[in-house]
Design a protein around this motif. Structure first.
Motif, PDB file in Angstrom:
ATOM      1  N   PRO B 191       0.841  -1.204   0.000  1.00 16.53           N
ATOM      2  CA  PRO B 191       0.000   0.000   0.000  1.00 16.53           C
ATOM      3  C   PRO B 191       0.873   1.249   0.000  1.00 16.53           C
ATOM      4  N   LEU B 621      -5.786  -4.761   3.427  1.00 19.88           N
ATOM      5  CA  LEU B 621      -6.726  -3.651   3.525  1.00 19.88           C
ATOM      6  C   LEU B 621      -7.330  -3.560   4.910  1.00 19.88           C
ATOM      7  N   LYS B 629      -8.565   3.239   3.410  1.00 18.04           N
ATOM      8  CA  LYS B 629      -8.923   2.182   2.460  1.00 18.04           C
ATOM      9  C   LYS B 629      -9.470   2.787   1.184  1.00 18.04           C
TER      10      LYS B 629
END
Lengths: 165, 723
Positions: B191, B621, B629
């Motif tokens: 991420p 997530l 998110k």
């Protein structure tokens, strides 16, 4: 010091006047000059290429030691000072440092679907004798005809290694 | 089977010698040198170049056999020498950089290719490393770069983040997104928030293109255990690249493929190179010549045999003549006569007479044969005059004669009887056949039905036998246990009742002939004579049915029923004839096309105990808050050379959609513009913006801190040894 402008081409082997260099020899880098290398650098010749297992276990050891050390520091700090926020922040940092083993994906938690070992279709059935999963009875006929080593190979492809009895 | 489905394995192309780059443009410039150190390919170049050099990351040190020259081959050049492929080493082992000799050689070759001829590599270097690579790898790489090549500064970065940067360029870099990177030996999910990779929440799955290729190879080997040629991993990876796709929904694809027709339609046929066996067809003349030769040889042998016979005949005639003369010349003197006889080797008169008679018979027979050819001689009934004379009347010699004659007569009688029985049997069989024919002609249906019933009965018996055999081999089955009981009762002592034992009676087993029948039950080696009999009967019945009954085709015979393979198996793995060389070097890929790529989403299919891509995305997530998110999933990005499988974006979308709250917008899955090279391009772009000096480790810093410490920045790793 190698002179500047020396040949940059991959030279065929010296003294090979007796035959035309083959393609492989032309592509070989063995005899090309490497002026950019530091001649004074002596590699640690005794250094062996460590294999994967030792490297990873070394990493784990170090990580563990680091963690211990940081935890001890934190405890000392808690005892001496009372700066909660800072301590907690550092704590968060320590826990979150990613290492090679920590970012490895966890084992799967989802229930496994059974796929036929022979054809790859869905497999509602399992053969009790060999443990292979199969799709329907024609595949079962095929399984009955397999030798023991072939059945073991199929199982190994799935990752199941049956103990030889 | 459409022809367009057949694909040929690409043949090896020899690499070409390419000259090294000219260094003049970069001499004494501080152009950053970008090296994307990938597990399968090494991409290198100066940051201002439009494209990098890309070459497989392999080194082979090989001593050539023909001229005994040692060679050092790099990358594609290894293909030039077939023996070198076995010696190829890669600096990478899976995902970890371990073999630094190989790395050193690879970098040497890379720099030579770039044409660097300065005494040191005097450019700041930007290199990739794996996500959270072990410190050992980094330490040794730094040592290599700084000490061996004397670079002024060295920066490490993570390739997936660089590829992301390339596709979401902004200065300063503040994009958000979720990067899914497909590498050679792993797949990682990283991420990125606000331009910084949140590496603590990244996850890596130990399944990549390398493992997929191995899995495909294993599946092919299992499917074709007797394949004539060896399938190499490079051919397998070609197959993986071109024919495998990701199913948007694996279970539904499988359900569709259950139908053999659809299976056939979905297959891809890979044709491997094959060589037709050279059939030495002798021309007609040669064949005729060989036949002639053989005939002549036969004739010669026959002539030789005839000559031998003639010789023997002559010899016999002379012998006979001699003996007859001897007999006639027998004088009155008995002693002289016995002496002469003994010198000839005869015991007495009778023996001499016998020999004379035998010789005469032989001569007669031979002469008859010669005259009439091979005519069967009528066996005269030899006479046995002495048998009827009672013993008392005969003397010693005659007794012996009589015994001999008895034996001869007995033999003769037995032969006669046997002949008569055979004739009787033949008559019976003929009568039966005639009866059957009448039956058949009179009432065809009944006859056919009867025969068919018999055939079924025999087939059932054969099946039962087979089942019984299978049951016996299983230790726990009822048949096996019954057999054990039989054996135990045979071996037990108390079969003989107590009374008999007291009376000194012995074991009466075997007195009754039927007792021996128990051995047939115990013997696990199947009674082969019974089987053979049944098979012969079956054959006879089937042949009769085949010839006379039009509705009984070859498919109803026992042989074809047992060897019938289901339509599914034939669609899955089509069988070719024995002699069809071209067919036998084909590989049919049907279910494997989706199965191999499905392993990315569930590695447990292949035995790797790890969560699949879907699960990992979910867990990554889950560690973020909802707001974050939302930012992450708006921009999901796929990169890495293996990411070009068709169907991947749709599959990821359908995996992500259910695990997110319904109102969260999920952006379309973006793919890197150039999956293989984008990492390098991103690095080059970043280097060109001049950001390197802030994040690199300079020589001085290296010497102070050692090789493991790096500066923490948005594109690099972050671990324990951070400064």
């Amino acid at each position: 010091m190698a002179p500047k402008g020396s040949s940059k081409r991959k030279a065929p082997n010296d003294g090979s006047t007796t035959h035309t260099p083959t393609l492989a020899e032309q592509l070989s880098f063995l005899h090309s000059p490497r002026p950019f290398k530091n001649p004074d650098y002596t590699k640690n010749v005794n250094r062996r290429t460590k294999n994967l297992k030792t490297v990873l276990s070394q990493e784990r050891e170090r990580e563990r030691l680091e963690r211990e050390r940081k935890r001890q520091e934190k405890e000392e700090l808690e005892q001496t000072m009372d700066v909660d926020g800072e301590v907690r922040q550092r704590e968060a940092e320590v826990e979150d440092i990613p290492t090679y083993s920590s970012i490895e994906a966890p084992p799967s938690l989802l229930p496994q679907r059974h796929y036929c070992d022979i054809t790859g279709l869905e497999a509602p059935y399992t053969d009790p004798r060999t443990g292979l999963r199969y799709h329907d009875k024609s595949v079962y006929e095929l399984i009955k005809g397999l030798s023991a080593s072939a059945a073991k190979d199929y199982l190994a492809a799935r990752g199941v290694n049956p103990i030889v009895r | 089977m459409s022809d367009s489905n057949i694909f040929h394995v690409p043949s090896q192309t020899l690499p070409s010698v390419s000259p090294a780059d000219s260094y003049d443009a970069f001499r004494a410039q501080d152009t950053p040198l970008i090296i994307d150190n990938g597990a399968s390919h090494l991409r290198f170049g100066f940051s201002t170049a439009p494209a990098p050099h890309s070459s497989p990351n392999l080194i082979a040190k090989y001593k050539e056999r023909k001229f005994n020259q040692p060679l050092l081959l790099f990358g594609d050049a290894i293909d030039a020498e077939s023996g070198a492929k076995g010696q190829a080493k890669s600096p990478w082992e899976g995902d970890v950089l371990l073999n630094f000799d190989a790395l050193e050689h690879a970098l040497d070759c890379a720099f030579i290719q770039l044409g660097i001829d300065a005494p040191a590599v005097d450019h700041p270097v930007l290199m990739t490393e794996r996500l959270s690579s072990p410190l050992h790898s980094r330490a040794l790489t730094s040592e290599l770069m700084f000490e061996q090549y004397s670079v002024p500064s060295l920066t490490y970065c993570v390739d997936s983040l660089m590829s992301f940067y390339q596709n979401n360029r902004s200065n300063p870099f503040t994009a958000d997104g979720l990067v899914v990177s497909f590498n050679t030996a792993s797949t990682s999910v990283v991420p990125v928030l606000g331009g910084k990779g949140v590496l603590s929440h990244a996850k890596r799955i130990p399944w990549g293109a390398q493992q997929s290729t191995e899995y495909l190879l294993k599946r092919i080997q299992l499917k074709y255990p007797n394949f004539p040629t060896r399938v190499t991993s490079s051919q397998t990876s070609w197959m993986l690249h071109n024919f495998c796709e990701i199913a948007p929904d694996y279970p539904s694809v499988l359900r569709a493929l259950k139908d053999p027709l659809k299976l056939r339609a979905a297959e891809r046929i890979i044709q491997f190179p094959f060589a037709l066996p050279v059939v030495e067809e002798k021309t007609e003349e040669e064949l005729a010549r060989i036949a002639e030769k053989r005939k002549e040889q036969g004739k010669k042998l026959q002539e030789m045999a005839a000559k031998n016979r003639m010789e023997k005949l002559l010899q016999k005639e002379t012998d006979l003549q001699y003996l007859v003369n001897l007999k006639e010349g027998r004088g009155e003197n008995k002693r002289e006569w016995t002496n002469t006889l003994q010198s000839e080797g005869f015991d007495d008169d009778a023996a001499l007479d016998e020999t004379i008679k035998k010789l005469e018979l032989d001569l007669k027979r031979a002469r008859k044969k010669e005259v009439e050819g091979d005519d069967a001689m009528n066996v005269e009934e030899p006479s046995f005059p002495l048998i009827d004379v009672p013993d008392a009347d005969l003397d010693d010699d005659s007794l012996k004669e009589k015994k001999k004659q008895k034996l001869l007569k007995a033999g003769f009688d037995a032969r006669l009887r046997a002949r008569r029985e055979k004739e009787k049997e033949k008559e019976e069989k003929d009568a039966e056949e005639r009866r059957e024919e009448e039956d058949r002609e009179r009432n065809f249906d009944e006859w056919a039905a009867r025969l068919r019933r018999e055939q079924e009965a025999i087939m059932n018996r054969i099946k039962d036998r087979g089942r019984r055999r299978a049951a016996l081999s299983d230790r726990k089955s009822a048949a096996a246990q019954a057999r054990m009981k039989n054996i135990a009762s045979l071996a037990a002592d108390d079969r003989v009742s107590k009374k008999k034992r007291k009376a000194g009676g012995e074991d009466m087993f075997g007195a009754d002939d039927e007792d021996w029948a128990i051995y047939r039950k115990i013997n696990t080696a199947a009674a082969s004579s019974d089987e053979e009999e049944e098979y012969n009967q079956l054959q006879a019945i089937e042949s009769k049915l085949l010839t006379y009954d039009p509705t009984f085709t070859a498919q109803h015979t026992h042989a074809s029923i047992t060897s019938q393979r289901s339509a599914l198996i034939t669609a899955f793995r089509p069988q070719y004839e024995e002699g069809d060389v071209e067919g036998n070097t084909r590989i049919h890929l049907n279910t494997e096309r989706w199965r191999v790529c499905e392993t990315y989403f569930s590695p447990t299919m292949a035995g790797v105990d790890s969560a699949g891509l879907g699960e990992v995305l979910q867990s990554v997530l889950a560690r973020f808050s909802d707001a974050e998110k939302g930012r992450l999933v708006k921009n999901v990005f796929i990169t890495g050379a293996p990411s070009h499988f068709p169907g991947l974006p749709t599959r990821l979308y359908s995996t992500l959609r259910p695990i997110l709250p319904p109102e969260m917008p999920l952006g379309a899955i973006a793919r890197a513009a150039d999956p293989a090279l984008d990492a390098w391009r991103g690095m080059a772009a970043f280097a060109n913006t001049g950001g390197l000096p802030d994040v690199g480790v300079t020589r001085a810093e290296y010497e102070e801190w050692g090789g493991e410490r790096v500066k923490r920045w948005w594109g690099g790793n972050w671990n324990l040894a951070e400064g």
